[in-house]
Design a protein around this motif. Structure first.
Motif, PDB file in Angstrom:
ATOM      1  N   GLY A  37       0.788  -1.220   0.000  1.00 47.13           N
ATOM      2  CA  GLY A  37       0.000   0.000   0.000  1.00 47.13           C
ATOM      3  C   GLY A  37       0.817   1.265   0.000  1.00 47.13           C
ATOM      4  O   GLY A  37       0.316   2.336   0.362  1.00 47.13           O
ATOM      5  N   ARG A  38       2.062   1.172  -0.408  1.00 48.35           N
ATOM      6  CA  ARG A  38       2.967   2.318  -0.384  1.00 48.35           C
ATOM      7  C   ARG A  38       2.896   3.088  -1.704  1.00 48.35           C
ATOM      8  O   ARG A  38       2.291   2.636  -2.673  1.00 48.35           O
ATOM      9  N   ILE A  39       3.529   4.246  -1.731  1.00 52.46           N
ATOM     10  CA  ILE A  39       3.562   5.100  -2.920  1.00 52.46           C
ATOM     11  C   ILE A  39       4.972   5.103  -3.485  1.00 52.46           C
ATOM     12  O   ILE A  39       5.950   5.230  -2.738  1.00 52.46           O
ATOM     13  N   THR A  40       5.098   4.968  -4.799  1.00 56.31           N
ATOM     14  CA  THR A  40       6.405   4.985  -5.454  1.00 56.31           C
ATOM     15  C   THR A  40       6.614   6.314  -6.156  1.00 56.31           C
ATOM     16  O   THR A  40       5.809   6.729  -6.982  1.00 56.31           O
ATOM     17  N   VAL A  41       7.700   6.987  -5.791  1.00 57.88           N
ATOM     18  CA  VAL A  41       8.083   8.262  -6.387  1.00 57.88           C
ATOM     19  C   VAL A  41       9.325   8.032  -7.237  1.00 57.88           C
ATOM     20  O   VAL A  41      10.303   7.444  -6.764  1.00 57.88           O
ATOM     21  N   GLY A  42       9.291   8.471  -8.483  1.00 61.77           N
ATOM     22  CA  GLY A  42      10.443   8.340  -9.367  1.00 61.77           C
ATOM     23  C   GLY A  42      11.202   9.643  -9.477  1.00 61.77           C
ATOM     24  O   GLY A  42      10.607  10.723  -9.556  1.00 61.77           O
ATOM     25  N   THR A  43      12.529   9.551  -9.500  1.00 59.21           N
ATOM     26  CA  THR A  43      13.386  10.730  -9.636  1.00 59.21           C
ATOM     27  C   THR A  43      14.684  10.319 -10.304  1.00 59.21           C
ATOM     28  O   THR A  43      15.026   9.129 -10.350  1.00 59.21           O
ATOM     29  N   THR A  44      15.419  11.287 -10.825  1.00 56.29           N
ATOM     30  CA  THR A  44      16.744  10.998 -11.388  1.00 56.29           C
ATOM     31  C   THR A  44      17.851  11.318 -10.389  1.00 56.29           C
ATOM     32  O   THR A  44      19.016  11.075 -10.667  1.00 56.29           O
ATOM     33  N   GLN A  45      17.485  11.859  -9.239  1.00 56.18           N
ATOM     34  CA  GLN A  45      18.478  12.425  -8.326  1.00 56.18           C
ATOM     35  C   GLN A  45      18.895  11.448  -7.244  1.00 56.18           C
ATOM     36  O   GLN A  45      18.107  11.124  -6.351  1.00 56.18           O
ATOM     37  N   LYS A  46      20.132  11.004  -7.291  1.00 51.30           N
ATOM     38  CA  LYS A  46      20.669  10.134  -6.249  1.00 51.30           C
ATOM     39  C   LYS A  46      21.271  10.986  -5.131  1.00 51.30           C
ATOM     40  O   LYS A  46      22.150  11.812  -5.368  1.00 51.30           O
ATOM     41  N   TYR A 217       5.103   8.976  15.927  1.00 51.09           N
ATOM     42  CA  TYR A 217       5.235  10.383  15.543  1.00 51.09           C
ATOM     43  C   TYR A 217       4.267  11.252  16.345  1.00 51.09           C
ATOM     44  O   TYR A 217       3.088  10.905  16.496  1.00 51.09           O
ATOM     45  N   TRP A 218       4.738  12.388  16.819  1.00 49.18           N
ATOM     46  CA  TRP A 218       3.957  13.262  17.680  1.00 49.18           C
ATOM     47  C   TRP A 218       2.855  14.024  16.942  1.00 49.18           C
ATOM     48  O   TRP A 218       1.849  14.417  17.551  1.00 49.18           O
ATOM     49  N   GLY A 219       3.029  14.239  15.655  1.00 50.72           N
ATOM     50  CA  GLY A 219       2.100  15.079  14.899  1.00 50.72           C
ATOM     51  C   GLY A 219       1.130  14.272  14.070  1.00 50.72           C
ATOM     52  O   GLY A 219       0.881  13.093  14.328  1.00 50.72           O
ATOM     53  N   ALA A 220       0.575  14.919  13.053  1.00 56.16           N
ATOM     54  CA  ALA A 220      -0.373  14.250  12.164  1.00 56.16           C
ATOM     55  C   ALA A 220       0.322  13.112  11.427  1.00 56.16           C
ATOM     56  O   ALA A 220       1.402  13.292  10.862  1.00 56.16           O
ATOM     57  N   LYS A 221      -0.274  11.953  11.449  1.00 54.20           N
ATOM     58  CA  LYS A 221       0.331  10.777  10.826  1.00 54.20           C
ATOM     59  C   LYS A 221       0.267  10.883   9.302  1.00 54.20           C
ATOM     60  O   LYS A 221      -0.642  11.492   8.743  1.00 54.20           O
ATOM     61  N   PRO A 222       1.235  10.297   8.606  1.00 53.69           N
ATOM     62  CA  PRO A 222       1.198  10.289   7.140  1.00 53.69           C
ATOM     63  C   PRO A 222      -0.073   9.645   6.620  1.00 53.69           C
ATOM     64  O   PRO A 222      -0.634   8.739   7.252  1.00 53.69           O
ATOM     65  N   LEU A 223      -0.517  10.104   5.455  1.00 55.66           N
ATOM     66  CA  LEU A 223      -1.723   9.571   4.838  1.00 55.66           C
ATOM     67  C   LEU A 223      -1.436   8.345   3.978  1.00 55.66           C
ATOM     68  O   LEU A 223      -2.307   7.884   3.239  1.00 55.66           O
ATOM     69  N   ASN A 224      -0.205   7.830   4.082  1.00 54.12           N
ATOM     70  CA  ASN A 224       0.177   6.600   3.389  1.00 54.12           C
ATOM     71  C   ASN A 224       1.013   5.764   4.338  1.00 54.12           C
ATOM     72  O   ASN A 224       1.462   6.246   5.387  1.00 54.12           O
ATOM     73  N   ARG A 225       1.239   4.506   3.988  1.00 56.72           N
ATOM     74  CA  ARG A 225       2.003   3.614   4.864  1.00 56.72           C
ATOM     75  C   ARG A 225       3.504   3.784   4.682  1.00 56.72           C
ATOM     76  O   ARG A 225       4.295   3.330   5.508  1.00 56.72           O
ATOM     77  N   GLY A 226       3.893   4.413   3.579  1.00 59.19           N
ATOM     78  CA  GLY A 226       5.307   4.613   3.335  1.00 59.19           C
ATOM     79  C   GLY A 226       5.544   5.030   1.897  1.00 59.19           C
ATOM     80  O   GLY A 226       4.632   5.032   1.064  1.00 59.19           O
ATOM     81  N   VAL A 227       6.772   5.393   1.592  1.00 58.89           N
ATOM     82  CA  VAL A 227       7.136   5.862   0.262  1.00 58.89           C
ATOM     83  C   VAL A 227       8.375   5.120  -0.214  1.00 58.89           C
ATOM     84  O   VAL A 227       9.345   4.945   0.537  1.00 58.89           O
ATOM     85  N   ASN A 228       8.318   4.626  -1.454  1.00 60.41           N
ATOM     86  CA  ASN A 228       9.483   4.053  -2.120  1.00 60.41           C
ATOM     87  C   ASN A 228      10.009   5.075  -3.119  1.00 60.41           C
ATOM     88  O   ASN A 228       9.274   5.476  -4.022  1.00 60.41           O
ATOM     89  N   LEU A 229      11.225   5.485  -2.953  1.00 55.42           N
ATOM     90  CA  LEU A 229      11.845   6.401  -3.902  1.00 55.42           C
ATOM     91  C   LEU A 229      12.673   5.580  -4.881  1.00 55.42           C
ATOM     92  O   LEU A 229      13.644   4.922  -4.486  1.00 55.42           O
ATOM     93  N   GLN A 230      12.289   5.594  -6.142  1.00 53.89           N
ATOM     94  CA  GLN A 230      13.037   4.872  -7.175  1.00 53.89           C
ATOM     95  C   GLN A 230      13.931   5.865  -7.906  1.00 53.89           C
ATOM     96  O   GLN A 230      13.452   6.847  -8.478  1.00 53.89           O
ATOM     97  N   ILE A 231      15.224   5.596  -7.889  1.00 59.55           N
ATOM     98  CA  ILE A 231      16.218   6.534  -8.423  1.00 59.55           C
ATOM     99  C   ILE A 231      16.727   6.024  -9.760  1.00 59.55           C
ATOM    100  O   ILE A 231      17.228   4.900  -9.870  1.00 59.55           O
TER     101      ILE A 231
END
Length: 543
Positions: A37-46, A217-231
């Motif tokens: 249930g995670r979100i995948t973000v694509g980028t060129t930046q390592k 986490y002390w504040g508002a929880k993320p609206l997703n379970r996690g993020v995968n950053l694909q480089i």
């Protein structure tokens, strides 16, 4: 000192590469977009490092921004500071040298260590004393940082600096666990991160990074379970193809204007989403006031009249920027379009009149070299456009000669009085007008003749010398000092009005454009937001 040195980031802000027909055989193994249930973000930046005390590139800072909390932060679409680990804006002493900051209780680090004033003092002391790339942001200004109560932090400055709270929103000044880090020159932890933010770092590899929601986490929880950053390690064609085929949910940094245009057309056809946001990265033509014919203010003013920003934005940036008419981006309320008022765009009659007044003619043309780093395609195209535009419109009274050099040498020689004019971009470290004026205009040491000890034109040592304009003005130095001390917003606004007017008159630089940032997301994604420093905010994204 700032982001000039990361010239490749100019390409990152505005550019992608070639066409979608290129092979993607070298792309990293795709991370399944439905992974837990995670979100995948694509980028060129390592990222080079995840150590806040040493991170000074956008690709590293963007990740630290999502893993961390700072004393202060910004809401998306706003340049107004709000407390984060602090509970209020600082209380400032009458002399402007002592800042007292109340801190939040009930916060824990990712390793379970309790957060308090001692931990925050440790984090800022480490930022200064480990002497990483961004350390001068605090070391040049702060005398001491101490915990004067369990949840009270006291900072004493070397001299008044009204933008301190804005600097304390810089991601590198975040809180880090005293149990996970050490203080000492070059004592860095490049491959890990232990802070207080909404995500914990769970994987850090050469082609992927994984964030997982922090359950304490002390504040508002993320609206997703996690993020995968694909480089995609610089291969923007692979990023482009991976987004189009659905291998990633979100594509951010970096796309060439032609690829942004293609994806925007796809968004209009309903294939995916396109989110465009005004950024705070700015582009300028820097003019060396020591070199002929730019030592004549009339010639500098003629160049200001010649610039046609809307045409540059349309032909070179494909409309993916905004014309800039002040040294300050329009994201600041104190920004005033002084260059538009004084010179307009493509004001050929005024340019000719000023050049003629300066003694030039078609028989005796003004000749100006414009230099740019070879890695920057927008600046290459801009220099070529200015040459053709002057040739077409001015009847031979002005000749512009574009020249290029590789990036490292470009910045190495900028302060050596070699270039008559340069095209440069500016990536702010912190969101305060101070960070757009002081690094360009301050010059405490004027040129002088060592034999006669007489003052000479231009800057001998200072920010304007290091950026290549060599501009010196006693009045400007007074205004810069005044804005650095002034806390009252109304009075500060007037000082910035005077600064912008003086720049428009003296023209040590000409503002060209400020960027727009583009994020592309699959249909069904929501919460796609950027903060004012161009960081994609992971915690608000959801499918």
């Amino acid at each position: 000192m700032n982001r000039w040195r990361h010239v490749s980031l100019v390409s990152i802000a505005l550019l992608l590469v070639t066409s979608c027909s290129q092979s993607s055989n070298n792309s990293p193994t795709a991370i399944a977009s439905n992974d837990e249930g995670r979100i995948t973000v694509g980028t060129t930046q390592k990222p080079r490092t995840l150590d806040p005390a040493d991170a000074y590139e956008l690709r590293s800072i963007a990740l630290i921004r999502n893993l961390s909390d700072r004393l202060y932060t910004y809401d998306p679409g706003s340049t107004e500071l709000k407390p984060q680990l602090a509970t209020a804006l600082p209380t400032v002493s009458a002399d402007g040298l002592t800042y007292k900051i109340p801190l939040r209780q009930g916060v824990v680090f990712h390793d379970g260590t309790a957060f308090d004033a001692a931990a925050m003092a440790f984090s800022l002391q480490r930022f200064i004393q480990n002497k990483g790339k961004p350390s001068s942001l605090l070391s040049d200004r702060i005398e001491t940082v101490t915990a004067t109560g369990t949840y009270e932090l006291t900072i004493k400055l070397k001299k008044p600096f009204s933008a301190l709270a804005s600097v304390l929103a810089f991601p590198g000044t975040c809180a880090v666990s005293p149990k996970a880090y050490k203080i000492g020159k070059n004592q860095f932890e490049a491959n890990t991160f232990v802070g207080t933010g909404p995500y914990k770092l769970t994987e850090y590899g050469t082609d992927r990074v994984k964030f997982t929601a922090f359950d304490r986490y002390w504040g508002a929880k993320p609206l997703n379970r996690g993020v995968n950053l694909q480089i995609f390690n610089g291969n923007s064609a692979n990023l482009f193809n991976s987004f189009r085929t659905g291998a990633v949910d979100v594509a951010f940094q970096a796309l060439e204007p032609d690829q942004v245009k293609s994806l925007e057309e796809g968004a209009k056809a309903g294939k995916w989403q396109s989110i465009a946001i005004d950024g705070s990265v700015t582009s300028y033509l820097i003019l060396n006031v020591l070199q002929k014919p730019l030592d004549n203010p009339l010639v500098r003013q003629a160049l200001a009249a010649l610039i046609d920003r809307p045409t540059i934005n349309e032909r070179i940036l494909y409309g993916q920027g905004s014309p800039l008419y002040s040294i300050l981006p329009s994201t600041f309320s104190v920004s005033q379009p002084v260059f538009k008022t004084a010179y307009g765009d493509g004001n050929i009659a005024k340019a000719k009149q000023l050049l003629t007044q300066a003694g030039f003619s078609p028989q005796n043309p003004a000749k100006i070299q414009i230099w740019y780093p070879s890695s920057s395609n927008p600046r290459r195209l801009t220099a070529g456009f200015l040459r053709a535009y002057a040739r077409q419109k001015l009847g031979g009274i002005l000749e512009i000669e574009p020249n290029t050099i590789e990036s490292a040498s470009f910045f190495k020689y900028a302060s050596k009085n070699i270039y008559p004019a340069t095209l440069q971009d500016w990536y702010p470290d912190f969101l305060d007008p101070d960070n757009f004026v002081q690094p360009f205009l301050e010059c405490p040491t004027q040129n002088f003749d060592e034999k006669t000890n007489k003052k000479l034109p231009g800057c001998k040592d200072g920010s304007s010398q290091s950026q290549g304009s060599f501009y010196h003005s006693d009045r400007m130095n007074q205004l810069l000092a005044a804005q650095g001390k002034e806390i009252d917003p109304a009075k500060r606004k007037q000082i910035y009005a005077d600064i912008q007017t003086l720049i428009q008159q003296d023209v040590p630089l000409i503002p060209l454009w400020q960027t727009k940032d583009f994020v592309f997301a699959k249909k069904g994604m929501s919460g796609i937001q950027l903060d004012p420093l161009q960081n994609l905010l992971y915690s608000q994204m959801r499918k």
